[in-house]
Write an enzyme that holds these catalytic residues in place. Structure first.
Site, PDB file in Angstrom:
ATOM      1  N   HIS A 227     -25.766  23.024 -22.379  1.00 37.13           N
ATOM      2  CA  HIS A 227     -25.264  21.658 -22.520  1.00 37.13           C
ATOM      3  C   HIS A 227     -25.004  21.040 -21.140  1.00 37.13           C
ATOM      4  O   HIS A 227     -25.224  19.843 -20.931  1.00 37.13           O
ATOM      5  CB  HIS A 227     -23.967  21.645 -23.331  1.00 37.13           C
TER       6      HIS A 227
ATOM      7  N   GLU B 239     -23.346  26.915 -24.131  1.00 36.86           N
ATOM      8  CA  GLU B 239     -22.529  25.884 -23.480  1.00 36.86           C
ATOM      9  C   GLU B 239     -23.073  25.546 -22.091  1.00 36.86           C
ATOM     10  O   GLU B 239     -23.030  24.391 -21.663  1.00 36.86           O
ATOM     11  CB  GLU B 239     -21.074  26.348 -23.390  1.00 36.86           C
TER      12      GLU B 239
ATOM     13  N   GLU C  65     -27.659  20.203 -30.303  1.00 35.22           N
ATOM     14  CA  GLU C  65     -27.305  21.588 -30.623  1.00 35.22           C
ATOM     15  C   GLU C  65     -28.550  22.456 -30.754  1.00 35.22           C
ATOM     16  O   GLU C  65     -28.574  23.599 -30.286  1.00 35.22           O
ATOM     17  CB  GLU C  65     -26.480  21.643 -31.910  1.00 35.22           C
TER      18      GLU C  65
END
Length: 310
Positions: free
Chosen positions: A140, A137, A213
């Site tokens: 990201h 995360e 991803e």
């Protein structure tokens, strides 16, 4: 992002032509629905940029962690470690009280970002595995995916509203008179555009999400220097197979793994590549083991296998 705004404008243009006779000699000078769509897209984009993350967290029921709970304190420590490893500012930390193991990052940049995990994930994973998920995360955030995906989530909602208004117009008392005057060659494709606009928007968001991803997995392995921890986390989440109740198709692309838990999510078919928000989880596991130099094929989900055999 331009494709989503284009989807907004084309939907508005279709509404103008079908219901307001715009773009015809007898129609109005200004295409009202198109201008409204342009204004709505601009406002939604600004709203997503300045407050989209908060809107998404609020809709998911995210809360601040309780420092009296050991798992929550450990989560904050892990997020701090990964912020240092990535060189990003410390994001806000949130928890969702839900048994489904999952996580997401949201915000617009690393200065106002947030990482949110479910209590199900904290209960299922050990520290190394949780660190891998948080690193994913965090990547990201560093790769600026959160701005794109947060704005996509808000824009998808706007496209759905426009399309719904268009569909409702078909059932109005004067719809038959208006539509009967239209050119048949244009009537069908424009009607299909209005009906399929939400689906087109979702397919675009899925394509963006799948590619990001893979990059986030690779970047997370660099931050932790432990791709096996992330691979084990994916294996446990795959085998748990618990859907997240608060997720929708509009927010599914934000999560660490698909929260919808459809059988298609684990397929490697061309249809799955088109209609899923995440790459096949077994493929992600395999690539992470390869990063660690382990040529180990992923074990299939035994729960799903037993269900199919029954």
């Amino acid at each position: 992002m331009g494709l989503f705004i284009l989807c907004f404008l084309t939907t508005g243009g279709a509404l103008d032509y079908l219901y307001f006779d715009a773009f015809t000699p007898s129609g109005p000078t200004l295409p009202a629905a198109t201008l409204f769509s342009l204004g709505a897209a601009s406002m939604i984009t600004l709203a997503a940029y300045h407050g989209g993350g908060s809107l998404i967290l609020g809709s998911l029921g995210a809360e601040r962690p309780d420092t009296q709970i050991p798992e929550h304190r450990e989560l904050r420590n892990i997020v701090t470690e990964m912020a240092l490893a990535s060189g990003a500012a410390m994001p806000q930390v949130y928890v969702i009280y839900d048994p489904a193991p999952n996580a997401l990052a949201t915000g617009t940049n690393d200065k106002n970002s947030a990482i949110c995990v479910t209590t199900g994930l904290l209960a299922l994973l050990d520290r190394e595995e949780t660190q891998g998920v948080v690193a994913h995360e965090m990547s990201h955030i560093r790769n600026e995916d959160i701005l794109l995906m947060t704005m996509v989530s808000i824009l998808l909602g706007g496209i759905a509203i426009l399309a719904d208004l268009g569909r409702r117009g078909f059932y109005s008392p004067r719809a038959g008179q208006r539509l009967g005057r239209k050119t048949p060659l244009l009537l069908l494709p424009l009607s299909l555009l209005i009906g399929l606009a939400p689906l087109i928007g979702r397919i675009l968001s899925m394509a963006v999400s799948r590619q990001r991803e893979y990059l986030a997995d690779a970047t997370a392995a660099q931050y932790t220097r432990n791709p096996v921890g992330l691979a084990r986390a994916l294996e446990k989440i795959r085998d748990a197979a618990i859907p997240f109740r608060g997720a929708t198709r509009g927010t599914a692309h934000l999560f660490f793994t698909s929260p919808l838990r459809r059988r298609l999510e684990n397929s490697d078919s061309r249809l799955a590549h088109l209609l899923t928000t995440h790459p096949p989880i077994n493929r992600r596991i395999e690539l992470l083991y390869r990063m660690a130099g382990i040529m180990r094929p992923p074990v299939q989900n035994t729960r799903n296998a037993s269900t199919r055999s029954a």
